[in-house]
Design a protein around this motif. Structure first.
Motif, PDB file in Angstrom:
ATOM      1  N   VAL A 141       2.509  -0.073   5.648  1.00 20.50           N
ATOM      2  CA  VAL A 141       1.709   0.670   6.909  1.00 20.50           C
ATOM      3  C   VAL A 141       2.267   1.990   6.412  1.00 20.50           C
ATOM      4  O   VAL A 141       1.215   2.691   6.776  1.00 20.50           O
ATOM      5  CB  VAL A 141       2.213   0.354   8.073  1.00 20.50           C
ATOM      6  CG1 VAL A 141       1.818   1.818   8.896  1.00 20.50           C
ATOM      7  CG2 VAL A 141       1.830  -1.474   8.681  1.00 20.50           C
ATOM      8  N   HIS A 142       3.117   2.392   5.734  1.00 25.49           N
ATOM      9  CA  HIS A 142       3.577   3.611   4.947  1.00 25.49           C
ATOM     10  C   HIS A 142       2.823   4.331   4.540  1.00 25.49           C
ATOM     11  O   HIS A 142       2.239   5.855   4.439  1.00 25.49           O
ATOM     12  CB  HIS A 142       4.823   4.296   5.695  1.00 25.49           C
ATOM     13  CG  HIS A 142       5.738   4.325   7.087  1.00 25.49           C
ATOM     14  ND1 HIS A 142       5.010   5.127   8.579  1.00 25.49           N
ATOM     15  CD2 HIS A 142       6.331   3.296   6.998  1.00 25.49           C
ATOM     16  CE1 HIS A 142       6.410   4.633   9.437  1.00 25.49           C
ATOM     17  NE2 HIS A 142       7.169   3.514   8.896  1.00 25.49           N
ATOM     18  N   SER A 143       2.675   3.765   3.273  1.00 19.84           N
ATOM     19  CA  SER A 143       2.385   3.977   1.950  1.00 19.84           C
ATOM     20  C   SER A 143       0.629   3.601   2.515  1.00 19.84           C
ATOM     21  O   SER A 143       0.343   4.648   2.284  1.00 19.84           O
ATOM     22  CB  SER A 143       2.423   2.129   0.995  1.00 19.84           C
ATOM     23  OG  SER A 143       1.299   2.925   0.442  1.00 19.84           O
ATOM     24  N   TYR A 144      -0.187   3.189   3.314  1.00 17.65           N
ATOM     25  CA  TYR A 144      -1.623   3.014   3.764  1.00 17.65           C
ATOM     26  C   TYR A 144      -1.533   4.302   4.179  1.00 17.65           C
ATOM     27  O   TYR A 144      -3.215   5.247   3.985  1.00 17.65           O
ATOM     28  CB  TYR A 144      -1.434   1.643   4.868  1.00 17.65           C
ATOM     29  CG  TYR A 144      -2.641   2.170   5.293  1.00 17.65           C
ATOM     30  CD1 TYR A 144      -4.230   1.896   4.394  1.00 17.65           C
ATOM     31  CD2 TYR A 144      -3.132   2.126   6.973  1.00 17.65           C
ATOM     32  CE1 TYR A 144      -5.339   2.284   5.225  1.00 17.65           C
ATOM     33  CE2 TYR A 144      -4.334   2.307   7.566  1.00 17.65           C
ATOM     34  CZ  TYR A 144      -5.340   2.647   6.906  1.00 17.65           C
ATOM     35  OH  TYR A 144      -6.615   2.787   6.958  1.00 17.65           O
ATOM     36  N   MET A 145      -0.718   4.302   5.291  1.00 18.65           N
ATOM     37  CA  MET A 145      -0.735   5.381   6.226  1.00 18.65           C
ATOM     38  C   MET A 145      -1.200   7.193   5.437  1.00 18.65           C
ATOM     39  O   MET A 145      -2.119   7.681   5.319  1.00 18.65           O
ATOM     40  CB  MET A 145       0.217   6.014   7.001  1.00 18.65           C
ATOM     41  CG  MET A 145      -0.078   4.549   8.467  1.00 18.65           C
ATOM     42  SD  MET A 145       1.179   4.500   9.013  1.00 18.65           S
ATOM     43  CE  MET A 145       1.476   6.739  10.780  1.00 18.65           C
ATOM     44  N   ASN A 146      -0.325   7.347   4.503  1.00 17.56           N
ATOM     45  CA  ASN A 146      -0.150   8.187   3.916  1.00 17.56           C
ATOM     46  C   ASN A 146      -1.443   8.345   2.864  1.00 17.56           C
ATOM     47  O   ASN A 146      -2.347   9.394   2.517  1.00 17.56           O
ATOM     48  CB  ASN A 146       1.164   8.552   2.892  1.00 17.56           C
ATOM     49  CG  ASN A 146       2.293   8.672   3.691  1.00 17.56           C
ATOM     50  OD1 ASN A 146       2.077   9.039   4.597  1.00 17.56           O
ATOM     51  ND2 ASN A 146       3.466   7.938   3.029  1.00 17.56           N
ATOM     52  N   ASP A 198     -12.353   0.987   2.253  1.00 22.43           N
ATOM     53  CA  ASP A 198     -11.312   0.580   0.927  1.00 22.43           C
ATOM     54  C   ASP A 198     -10.676   0.522  -0.160  1.00 22.43           C
ATOM     55  O   ASP A 198      -9.267  -0.356  -0.741  1.00 22.43           O
ATOM     56  CB  ASP A 198     -12.561   1.830  -0.895  1.00 22.43           C
ATOM     57  CG  ASP A 198     -13.409   1.343  -0.740  1.00 22.43           C
ATOM     58  OD1 ASP A 198     -14.041   0.517  -0.186  1.00 22.43           O
ATOM     59  OD2 ASP A 198     -14.903   2.521  -1.120  1.00 22.43           O
ATOM     60  N   ILE A 199      -9.034   1.303   0.624  1.00 19.41           N
ATOM     61  CA  ILE A 199      -8.035   1.293   0.596  1.00 19.41           C
ATOM     62  C   ILE A 199      -7.088   0.699   1.567  1.00 19.41           C
ATOM     63  O   ILE A 199      -6.284   0.002   0.705  1.00 19.41           O
ATOM     64  CB  ILE A 199      -7.496   2.760   1.267  1.00 19.41           C
ATOM     65  CG1 ILE A 199      -8.337   3.922   0.338  1.00 19.41           C
ATOM     66  CG2 ILE A 199      -5.801   2.331   0.896  1.00 19.41           C
ATOM     67  CD1 ILE A 199      -7.772   5.986   0.584  1.00 19.41           C
ATOM     68  N   GLN A 200      -8.144   0.105   2.232  1.00 18.80           N
ATOM     69  CA  GLN A 200      -7.686  -0.766   3.152  1.00 18.80           C
ATOM     70  C   GLN A 200      -7.168  -2.601   2.596  1.00 18.80           C
ATOM     71  O   GLN A 200      -6.826  -3.284   1.925  1.00 18.80           O
ATOM     72  CB  GLN A 200      -8.128  -1.664   4.384  1.00 18.80           C
ATOM     73  CG  GLN A 200      -7.351  -0.122   5.596  1.00 18.80           C
ATOM     74  CD  GLN A 200      -8.350  -0.701   6.641  1.00 18.80           C
ATOM     75  OE1 GLN A 200      -9.328  -1.515   7.051  1.00 18.80           O
ATOM     76  NE2 GLN A 200      -7.822   0.493   7.218  1.00 18.80           N
ATOM     77  N   GLU A 201      -8.844  -2.432   1.744  1.00 15.31           N
ATOM     78  CA  GLU A 201      -8.837  -4.032   0.816  1.00 15.31           C
ATOM     79  C   GLU A 201      -7.856  -4.311  -0.342  1.00 15.31           C
ATOM     80  O   GLU A 201      -7.905  -4.791  -1.236  1.00 15.31           O
ATOM     81  CB  GLU A 201     -10.413  -3.519   0.319  1.00 15.31           C
ATOM     82  CG  GLU A 201     -11.633  -3.998   1.544  1.00 15.31           C
ATOM     83  CD  GLU A 201     -12.489  -4.815   0.722  1.00 15.31           C
ATOM     84  OE1 GLU A 201     -13.113  -4.089   0.082  1.00 15.31           O
ATOM     85  OE2 GLU A 201     -13.539  -5.029   2.204  1.00 15.31           O
ATOM     86  N   GLN A 202      -7.866  -2.808  -0.836  1.00 16.01           N
ATOM     87  CA  GLN A 202      -6.695  -2.515  -2.790  1.00 16.01           C
ATOM     88  C   GLN A 202      -5.481  -3.035  -1.760  1.00 16.01           C
ATOM     89  O   GLN A 202      -4.016  -2.929  -2.922  1.00 16.01           O
ATOM     90  CB  GLN A 202      -6.833  -1.445  -2.558  1.00 16.01           C
ATOM     91  CG  GLN A 202      -8.520  -1.035  -3.398  1.00 16.01           C
ATOM     92  CD  GLN A 202      -8.315   0.725  -3.287  1.00 16.01           C
ATOM     93  OE1 GLN A 202      -7.609   1.514  -3.594  1.00 16.01           O
ATOM     94  NE2 GLN A 202      -9.532   1.524  -3.827  1.00 16.01           N
TER      95      GLN A 202
END
Length: 221
Positions: free
Chosen positions: A156-161, A186-190
């Motif tokens: 989660v923190h990686s995605y948020m950053n 796109d970031i979510q799908e990665q």
């Protein structure tokens, strides 16, 4: 549900050499051997983790619950495709900009408890009902444990950053809000498949073998 915060203590080890030669002897320092790629090994646990992170295997012991989960993901994928089309058709929509700035003010947190879906109903079939009464599961069927919660929080923190950095850079370029939303999707799908299963973030690849209709954005009846 409160989230267990796991802090992993990293230990450092110091390699000491011992043993002195006699006073009359001179010991020449020996160079360390060069690293040999062929000698590098990957533990089975590391291999298992990579496999676990990169493939969604919902309810491996319950085909009915697995099918329901994949249908849920297919519906989510179809909805995301529709959202993408809306963002692309009207990227300068003021509402998109408003929601984007609100999300950025919260550092793109997925929501309460950082957004992981907990399976409280639809994943419980007759085959796994008693088991799931005893252990809380994520929507993809994975048990909620200290390890899985720590993994989910890390991701989660990686995605948020990543989303925050993208927002900042794209806003500076003057990119329309709708286009920024597409990039955030796109970031979510990665993200790793294991994490996406926890969050309910599908990609077309998730349905390559079992849900061909979903790849085009439609939903199987």
């Amino acid at each position: 549900m409160s989230t267990v915060n796991i802090i992993t203590a990293m230990r450092s080890s110091i390699l000491a050499t011992a043993g002195k030669s006699a006073a009359s002897q001179t010991v020449a320092a020996q160079p360390e051997p060069a690293a040999n790629d062929s000698s590098a090994t990957i533990s089975q646990a590391a291999k298992d983790l990579v496999a676990k992170e990169n493939k969604i295997v919902p309810y491996s012991d319950d085909p009915r619950a697995a099918a329901r989960f994949m249908q849920h993901m297919a519906e989510g994928f179809a909805g995301k495709n529709q959202a993408r089309a809306q963002y692309a058709s009207d990227p300068n929509n003021s509402l998109y900009a408003k929601f984007l700035d609100e999300a950025a003010s919260k550092n793109f947190s997925p929501g309460t408890g950082n957004g992981a879906g907990i399976d409280l109903s639809w994943g419980k079939t007759s085959a796994n009902l008693s088991k799931m009464e005893d252990v809380i599961h994520y929507t993809g069927g994975e048990p909620v444990t200290a390890e899985s919660q720590a993994y989910q929080q890390k991701q989660v923190h990686s995605y948020m950053n990543a989303a925050t950095q993208l927002y900042t850079s794209e806003k500076a370029k003057g990119t329309p809000a709708g286009e920024i939303w597409i990039k955030i999707m796109d970031i979510q799908e990665q993200q790793p498949a294991r994490f996406r299963a926890m969050m309910g973030w599908p990609t077309a690849a998730d349905f390559a073998s079992s849900q061909p209709d979903a790849a085009s954005g439609s939903v199987k009846s």
